[in-house]
Design a protein around this motif. Sequence first.
Motif, PDB file in Angstrom:
ATOM      1  N   ALA A  70     -32.833 -10.655  -9.511  1.00 40.92           N
ATOM      2  CA  ALA A  70     -33.648  -9.698  -9.827  1.00 40.92           C
ATOM      3  C   ALA A  70     -34.242  -9.656 -11.190  1.00 40.92           C
ATOM      4  N   TYR A  71     -33.382 -10.326 -12.018  1.00 39.31           N
ATOM      5  CA  TYR A  71     -33.859 -10.308 -13.550  1.00 39.31           C
ATOM      6  C   TYR A  71     -34.610 -11.593 -14.003  1.00 39.31           C
ATOM      7  N   SER A  72     -34.563 -12.561 -13.048  1.00 32.66           N
ATOM      8  CA  SER A  72     -34.993 -13.875 -13.698  1.00 32.66           C
ATOM      9  C   SER A  72     -36.620 -13.859 -14.072  1.00 32.66           C
ATOM     10  N   ALA A  73     -37.358 -13.226 -13.352  1.00 35.38           N
ATOM     11  CA  ALA A  73     -38.824 -12.987 -13.525  1.00 35.38           C
ATOM     12  C   ALA A  73     -38.950 -12.402 -15.150  1.00 35.38           C
ATOM     13  N   ASP A  74     -38.319 -11.370 -15.219  1.00 38.44           N
ATOM     14  CA  ASP A  74     -38.624 -10.688 -16.525  1.00 38.44           C
ATOM     15  C   ASP A  74     -37.985 -11.454 -17.648  1.00 38.44           C
ATOM     16  N   ARG A  80     -37.632 -16.753 -22.242  1.00 39.18           N
ATOM     17  CA  ARG A  80     -36.532 -17.240 -22.122  1.00 39.18           C
ATOM     18  C   ARG A  80     -36.354 -18.216 -20.758  1.00 39.18           C
ATOM     19  N   ARG A  81     -35.139 -18.723 -20.946  1.00 42.67           N
ATOM     20  CA  ARG A  81     -34.971 -19.568 -19.763  1.00 42.67           C
ATOM     21  C   ARG A  81     -33.425 -19.124 -19.400  1.00 42.67           C
ATOM     22  N   LEU A  82     -33.426 -18.729 -17.886  1.00 41.56           N
ATOM     23  CA  LEU A  82     -31.963 -18.132 -17.385  1.00 41.56           C
ATOM     24  C   LEU A  82     -31.710 -19.333 -16.585  1.00 41.56           C
ATOM     25  N   LEU A  83     -30.504 -19.745 -16.830  1.00 41.72           N
ATOM     26  CA  LEU A  83     -29.603 -20.666 -16.171  1.00 41.72           C
ATOM     27  C   LEU A  83     -28.647 -20.218 -15.253  1.00 41.72           C
ATOM     28  N   VAL A  84     -28.453 -20.613 -14.024  1.00 39.93           N
ATOM     29  CA  VAL A  84     -27.605 -19.743 -13.064  1.00 39.93           C
ATOM     30  C   VAL A  84     -26.747 -20.945 -12.508  1.00 39.93           C
ATOM     31  N   SER A  85     -25.453 -20.498 -12.505  1.00 39.31           N
ATOM     32  CA  SER A  85     -24.419 -21.529 -11.837  1.00 39.31           C
ATOM     33  C   SER A  85     -23.382 -20.504 -11.213  1.00 39.31           C
ATOM     34  N   ASP A 119     -32.046 -19.965 -24.353  1.00 40.29           N
ATOM     35  CA  ASP A 119     -31.491 -20.222 -23.140  1.00 40.29           C
ATOM     36  C   ASP A 119     -30.346 -18.944 -22.990  1.00 40.29           C
ATOM     37  N   ILE A 120     -30.294 -18.360 -21.542  1.00 41.41           N
ATOM     38  CA  ILE A 120     -29.504 -17.525 -21.252  1.00 41.41           C
ATOM     39  C   ILE A 120     -28.797 -17.891 -19.911  1.00 41.41           C
ATOM     40  N   SER A 121     -27.567 -18.001 -20.029  1.00 44.66           N
ATOM     41  CA  SER A 121     -27.007 -18.569 -18.822  1.00 44.66           C
ATOM     42  C   SER A 121     -25.793 -17.560 -18.160  1.00 44.66           C
ATOM     43  N   ILE A 122     -25.805 -17.464 -16.861  1.00 40.85           N
ATOM     44  CA  ILE A 122     -24.878 -16.835 -16.131  1.00 40.85           C
ATOM     45  C   ILE A 122     -24.115 -17.704 -15.157  1.00 40.85           C
ATOM     46  N   LEU A 133     -16.357 -14.764 -14.794  1.00 39.61           N
ATOM     47  CA  LEU A 133     -17.901 -14.579 -14.802  1.00 39.61           C
ATOM     48  C   LEU A 133     -18.372 -14.545 -16.425  1.00 39.61           C
ATOM     49  N   GLY A 134     -19.079 -15.462 -16.704  1.00 42.59           N
ATOM     50  CA  GLY A 134     -19.718 -15.360 -17.950  1.00 42.59           C
ATOM     51  C   GLY A 134     -21.285 -15.606 -18.226  1.00 42.59           C
ATOM     52  N   VAL A 135     -21.785 -14.565 -19.292  1.00 39.76           N
ATOM     53  CA  VAL A 135     -22.993 -14.621 -19.569  1.00 39.76           C
ATOM     54  C   VAL A 135     -23.237 -14.990 -21.257  1.00 39.76           C
ATOM     55  N   ALA A 136     -23.806 -16.234 -21.358  1.00 40.38           N
ATOM     56  CA  ALA A 136     -23.880 -16.724 -22.727  1.00 40.38           C
ATOM     57  C   ALA A 136     -25.468 -16.913 -23.040  1.00 40.38           C
TER      58      ALA A 136
END
Length: 207
Positions: A70-74, A80-85, A119-122, A133-136
Motif C-alpha cells: 500500500a505504501y510502495s508507490a508513495d 526512495r526505494r522500498l525493499l521487502v522481505s 533505501d527503506i527495508s521491511i 519485524l524490522g523496518v530500517a
Amino acid sequence: HIRQQLEAVGNPAAPAAEREACVADAQTAIDEIMRTFDAILSLSEIESGSTANDFETLDLAQIAATIANAYSADIESGGRRLLVSTPTPAMVQGNRYLLGRAIANLLENAVRHTAAGTDISISVDSNGTTVHLGVADNGPGIPESERVRALEPFYRLDRSRGSKGSGLGLAIVAAIARQHRATLVLSDAQPGLKLTLGFSAKCGATG
C-alpha cells in the motif's frame, strides 16, 4: 498562529494573493492539528487496553506485505526505494488493525526523516519461538543517547522540529508493542536506523 493568519484574511487592505496564501496556510495548520488529536485519541485507546479482546492468530508477514504494498508507490515516488522481505508464515496473536497501524507508522517515520535516495527495508522472520519485524533505513538515524526518548509522546529530535508531525508516531508503536507483549528495539543500521518488534510466536494479549 492560525488566528494571525485568519486576521490577515479579514484585512481588506491585504492583497488578494496574500489572503489566499493565509487561507491555505491556515487549512494546512488545522489539518495538522486534527491529525495530532487523532493520534492522541489513538494512543489513549491503545493504552487503555480496550482492544485486548480482539486478538486472534495472524500472519504478521502477510500483514507487513500488505501494508508495504500500500505504501510502495508513495515511497518510491518520493525518490526512495522500498525493499521487502516477508516470507510467510510468521504467526502471532494480535489485533490486525493495531499491527497494521504499527507497521504503517514505522514506514511513515522512515519516510519523514530521510531524504530522496534513501533505501527503506521491511522484513519479517521467525525462528519458531520468536517473530521479528524490522523496518530500517540508511538515513541519518537517531543518536543512541536519544533512542529511548524518541519513544516518548511528543518528543522530537532537534533536526525534526521544523518538519510536520506530532511526535506521536513512535509512541503509538511503543504502546502497540506493550499491548502485544512485544519488544521494541531501536538500533544502528550502520548507517541509519533500524526498529525491530519482537513477538513471541502466538503470544497472548496483555491483561
